[in-house]
Design a protein around this motif. Structure first.
Motif, mmCIF file in Angstrom:
data_model
loop_
_atom_site.group_PDB
_atom_site.id
_atom_site.type_symbol
_atom_site.label_atom_id
_atom_site.label_comp_id
_atom_site.label_asym_id
_atom_site.label_seq_id
_atom_site.Cartn_x
_atom_site.Cartn_y
_atom_site.Cartn_z
ATOM 1 N N VAL A 1 32.829 -3.176 66.026
ATOM 2 C CA VAL A 1 31.569 -3.270 65.274
ATOM 3 C C VAL A 1 31.863 -3.154 63.781
ATOM 4 O O VAL A 1 32.603 -2.270 63.355
ATOM 5 N N ASP A 2 31.275 -4.068 62.974
ATOM 6 C CA ASP A 2 31.361 -3.899 61.520
ATOM 7 C C ASP A 2 30.099 -4.372 60.813
ATOM 8 O O ASP A 2 30.038 -4.377 59.591
ATOM 9 N N GLY A 3 29.088 -4.791 61.565
ATOM 10 C CA GLY A 3 27.821 -5.194 60.974
ATOM 11 C C GLY A 3 27.725 -6.654 60.589
ATOM 12 O O GLY A 3 26.648 -7.130 60.222
ATOM 13 N N SER A 4 28.814 -7.408 60.667
ATOM 14 C CA SER A 4 28.787 -8.831 60.318
ATOM 15 C C SER A 4 28.136 -9.633 61.442
ATOM 16 O O SER A 4 28.030 -9.166 62.584
ATOM 17 N N PRO A 5 27.684 -10.872 61.153
ATOM 18 C CA PRO A 5 27.136 -11.718 62.219
ATOM 19 C C PRO A 5 28.128 -11.941 63.346
ATOM 20 O O PRO A 5 27.739 -11.964 64.522
ATOM 21 N N GLU A 6 29.413 -12.102 63.002
ATOM 22 C CA GLU A 6 30.421 -12.299 64.037
ATOM 23 C C GLU A 6 30.543 -11.063 64.925
ATOM 24 O O GLU A 6 30.647 -11.167 66.152
ATOM 25 N N SER A 7 30.499 -9.911 64.298
ATOM 26 C CA SER A 7 30.579 -8.668 65.056
ATOM 27 C C SER A 7 29.368 -8.494 65.967
ATOM 28 O O SER A 7 29.490 -8.097 67.123
ATOM 29 N N SER B 1 25.958 5.319 60.392
ATOM 30 C CA SER B 1 24.696 4.599 60.528
ATOM 31 C C SER B 1 24.905 3.226 61.144
ATOM 32 O O SER B 1 24.095 2.760 61.958
ATOM 33 N N LEU B 2 26.008 2.586 60.786
ATOM 34 C CA LEU B 2 26.295 1.249 61.306
ATOM 35 C C LEU B 2 26.432 1.268 62.825
ATOM 36 O O LEU B 2 25.839 0.440 63.531
ATOM 37 N N VAL B 3 27.187 2.212 63.359
ATOM 38 C CA VAL B 3 27.380 2.240 64.808
ATOM 39 C C VAL B 3 26.114 2.701 65.525
ATOM 40 O O VAL B 3 25.825 2.256 66.641
ATOM 41 N N ARG B 4 25.321 3.592 64.907
ATOM 42 C CA ARG B 4 24.090 4.037 65.559
ATOM 43 C C ARG B 4 23.067 2.902 65.619
ATOM 44 O O ARG B 4 22.340 2.757 66.602
ATOM 45 N N GLU B 5 23.020 2.083 64.578
ATOM 46 C CA GLU B 5 22.121 0.934 64.604
ATOM 47 C C GLU B 5 22.537 -0.055 65.684
ATOM 48 O O GLU B 5 21.699 -0.604 66.402
ATOM 49 N N GLY C 1 39.151 -21.102 62.178
ATOM 50 C CA GLY C 1 39.824 -20.406 61.079
ATOM 51 C C GLY C 1 40.378 -19.101 61.607
ATOM 52 O O GLY C 1 40.470 -18.891 62.807
ATOM 53 N N ALA C 2 40.767 -18.214 60.730
ATOM 54 C CA ALA C 2 41.366 -16.948 61.154
ATOM 55 C C ALA C 2 40.342 -16.056 61.831
ATOM 56 O O ALA C 2 39.162 -16.100 61.543
ATOM 57 N N ILE C 3 40.811 -15.237 62.756
ATOM 58 C CA ILE C 3 39.945 -14.261 63.397
ATOM 59 C C ILE C 3 39.442 -13.292 62.335
ATOM 60 O O ILE C 3 40.176 -12.815 61.494
ATOM 61 N N ALA C 4 38.157 -13.003 62.377
ATOM 62 C CA ALA C 4 37.592 -12.075 61.395
ATOM 63 C C ALA C 4 36.623 -11.149 62.109
ATOM 64 O O ALA C 4 36.823 -10.792 63.238
ATOM 65 N N GLY C 5 35.520 -10.782 61.453
ATOM 66 C CA GLY C 5 34.558 -9.879 62.075
ATOM 67 C C GLY C 5 35.002 -8.446 61.913
ATOM 68 O O GLY C 5 35.099 -7.927 60.807
ATOM 69 N N PHE C 6 35.316 -7.794 63.021
ATOM 70 C CA PHE C 6 35.707 -6.394 62.972
ATOM 71 C C PHE C 6 37.017 -6.216 62.209
ATOM 72 O O PHE C 6 37.284 -5.187 61.629
ATOM 73 N N ILE C 7 37.841 -7.235 62.248
ATOM 74 C CA ILE C 7 39.119 -7.208 61.554
ATOM 75 C C ILE C 7 39.212 -8.444 60.684
ATOM 76 O O ILE C 7 38.464 -9.379 60.824
#
Length: 297
Positions: A9-15, A61-65, A110-116
């Protein structure tokens, strides 16, 4: 290894797309879902104000949401969420030791992103102890990632098969388990090519000669690999797809109706770090659906 699904989880659309995909898989498989966010305080050597407590609260807050969002949409799935005090790669690799499946966000093409970010994705996929699924955010109106497409008519799980049955047990097992959970079929793809000057020898051609030629040999190899999985999952329809050509191109050409593409992992060391094989690399960058990369058992 715990029977659960873990999503970064990182809050991005991909995540968010990865988390919702993981939640639906957890619901279909009757498994709990764990969500993790890596946050490690690393003060910078620059004269700026750094509020450690504020950043820690933001991470929590990010993970609780995310937890609230998933429990609201999937009330029957047991959900847990945690901020992990570690780097992203270390946290994810540690999680891979204790989960059935690791799900990450991907930008696709493209490169893997999102959480990483950037090369971190390749490091995790190349070294994880469990299958890693890369999920991209949907296009259009649902770019927040909360919409998970439902399986359409004719949907199938596409899996690449190569080598001996023992070489691909983990890959085929993951594909059949996923297909059974979704109530769809499996398309098993085996690509082959003519021997080259460097691979040809009379001895290497003997099995093909005994089978009646290269193509019959490849078809028999695929059928033999699938036989135990057909017996274990008799309810799963199977399409056997044998085609001459580049493995990556043949596999990608078969994904027109895929809800998931499953490939094996052939990680290799290089001076710049661990790298995944060319087929997995092509799948992660160009497949139109989520991609599962499964390590050898």
């Amino acid at each position: 290894m715990a029977r659960r699904i873990t999503a970064g989880v990182d809050g991005s659309p991909e995540s968010r797309a990865a988390v919702h995909w993981a939640a639906r898989e957890a619901a279909l498989r009757g498994l709990p879902l764990r969500m993790v966010h890596a946050w490690l305080w690393q003060p910078l050597d620059v004269p700026i104000v750094q509020d450690r407590e504020a950043q820690a609260r933001s991470a929590e807050s990010l993970v609780r949401e995310a937890e609230s969002e998933i429990t609201g949409r999937y009330p029957d799935v047991p959900v847990s969420a945690e901020v992990v005090a570690d780097t992203a790669v270390a946290a994810l690799l540690d999680e891979s030791e204790r989960t059935s499946m690791l799900v990450l966000g991907s930008r696709g093409h493209g490169a893997i992103a999102g959480f990483i970010v950037g090369s971190y994705g390749q490091q995790v996929i190349a070294s994880a102890s469990c299958p890693v699924v890369a999920v991209r955010a949907p296009a259009g109106e649902e770019q927040d990632g909360t919409a998970v497409p439902e399986p359409h008519d004719g949907a199938e799980v596409v899996v690449g098969q190569h080598g001996t049955p023992e070489d691909c047990d983990a890959v085929l097992g993951f594909a059949f388990e996923t297909a059974a959970a979704h109530g769809v079929g499996v398309r098993a793809v085996r690509a082959w090519s003519l021997p080259t000057l460097y691979t040809y020898s009379p001895g290497s051609m003997r099995p093909a000669d005994e089978a009646g030629g290269l193509e019959p040999f490849e078809k028999k190899a695929l059928a033999d690999a699938l036989k135990p999985w057909r017996q274990r999952y008799p309810q799963v329809p199977v399409t056997e797809h044998v085609e001459m050509g580049s493995a990556g191109q043949v596999l990608l050409s078969a994904t027109g109706r895929a809800l998931l593409l499953v490939v094996g992992r052939r990680a290799r060391r290089s001076p710049i770090g661990t790298r995944i094989g060319s087929v997995a690399h092509a799948a992660l960058h160009h497949a139109p659906c989520p991609v599962a990369v499964v390590p050898a058992s």
